[in-house]
Design an enzyme around this catalytic site. Structure first.
Site, PDB file in Angstrom:
ATOM      1  N   ASP A  55      27.847 -31.595  88.205  1.00 29.02           N
ATOM      2  CA  ASP A  55      28.533 -32.558  89.088  1.00 29.02           C
ATOM      3  C   ASP A  55      27.724 -33.048  90.290  1.00 29.02           C
ATOM      4  OD1 ASP A  55      28.957 -31.063  91.443  1.00 29.02           O
ATOM      5  OD2 ASP A  55      31.090 -30.846  91.178  1.00 29.02           O
ATOM      6  N   CYS A  61      42.383 -28.778  97.501  1.00 29.04           N
ATOM      7  CA  CYS A  61      43.811 -28.686  97.211  1.00 29.04           C
ATOM      8  C   CYS A  61      43.980 -28.374  95.728  1.00 29.04           C
ATOM      9  CB  CYS A  61      44.498 -30.010  97.551  1.00 29.04           C
ATOM     10  SG  CYS A  61      46.256 -30.049  97.143  1.00 29.04           S
TER      11      CYS A  61
END
Length: 308
Positions: free
Chosen positions: A132, A239
């Site tokens: 990533d 989150c």
């Protein structure tokens, strides 16, 4: 080489398992035709916010042959990070993926080992490892290689496993035996859409990244907009809400990677401890953690936003 495609693919998958990867799927390195209009529309609607890097290398994001010369196959891998213990309930929260050592280091080493193994067993194979940090659409490749489907919250989902895992790739210049995508199993469920504290999931499969708590607490360098006061549900770094409410995560099991185990203090700290955290404690608790991305000052900003 063609006669060996299946044999080589099985070799790679067996070694990936030995290295601790959850699963491994392989797809043909080619232009991601379905993803191109989706990515363009998402960028045009400015759903990437201040993440300007998402605008760069548009073509490379969609075509791995532009990233790795002569590439023929994308080997996608999943690595579990689901923790066995969670933070103190009276605490500000950080996303589960950041509990232990920064995944970039952990996965990069495993990917290098896998590539060396491929070169030892198969011969002269050229490739690059991606975690990533490059213009690669991880979730799209993982879905294309049959490792799961992209859920309504835009994360990859896998039956019997859930979604608490990292995705990484090896792009290599040999032809392999290719896997096929699996079907979508979200059905009529809207748990993730209903639970998102900031209503960032605009519609099924479309997430406005510029309204996501992860974006505000990690990517955004300026002040968090006051309109989101009281909507963060105590998240100070990242989150997990859309994953926590997903029915498929009932099947997730704790990881077995020691490097992903948290610093003992992390699980015990209360809101009071976080408010009073010193830079020395920050460095100790998050010595090799992904939380360092937001820096001490960034974490303080996030805590202040939650506290006020």
């Amino acid at each position: 080489m063609n006669n060996n495609k299946f044999k080589y693919s099985e070799l790679i998958k067996t070694e990936a398992k030995r290295l601790g990867f959850l699963s491994c799927g392989i797809s043909k390195a080619e232009f991601l035709e379905d993803e191109a209009p989706r990515l363009e529309a998402w960028l045009n609607k400015n759903m990437h916010g201040e993440m300007r890097y998402m605008e760069n290398h548009f073509d490379k994001r969609l075509d791995p042959t532009l990233l790795v010369d002569g590439s023929k196959s994308v080997v996608s891998l999943l690595l579990n990070y689901c923790p066995s213990e969670l933070q103190n309930k009276e605490s500000y929260k950080i996303s589960k993926y950041a509990y232990g050592t920064d995944y970039h280091f952990v996965i990069k080493n495993k990917l290098k080992s896998l590539l060396y193994y491929i070169q030892d067993e198969i011969g002269e194979v050229h490739g690059r490892a991606f975690v990533d940090s490059a213009p690669v659409l991880d979730k799209a490749w993982a879905a294309k290689s049959g490792l799961g489907w992209i859920g309504k919250h835009s994360n990859l989902l896998t039956q019997q496993i859930g979604s608490y895992y990292f995705i990484a790739e090896l792009i290599v210049d040999i032809e392999l035996d290719y896997d096929t995508p699996v079907t979508d199993h979200c059905g009529t469920c809207t748990a993730c859409i209903d639970a998102c504290p900031t209503e960032a999931i605009k519609e099924p499969y479309v997430v406005d990244g510029s309204k996501c708590i992860s974006y505000f607490t990690i990517e955004l360098k300026e002040n968090i907009p006051s309109e989101f006061k009281g909507k963060f549900d105590d998240w100070m770094f990242g989150c997990d809400v859309c994953q926590d409410v997903c029915p498929w995560n009932r099947f997730s099991k704790p990881h077995t990677e020691p490097l992903f185990n948290p610093h003992p203090d992390l699980l015990l700290m209360t809101k009071k401890d976080w408010v009073e955290i010193t830079e020395d404690t920050f460095k100790k608790v998050f010595k090799k953690s992904a939380v360092k991305r937001t820096k001490y000052s960034g974490l303080q900003r996030n805590i202040q936003f939650l506290k006020d």
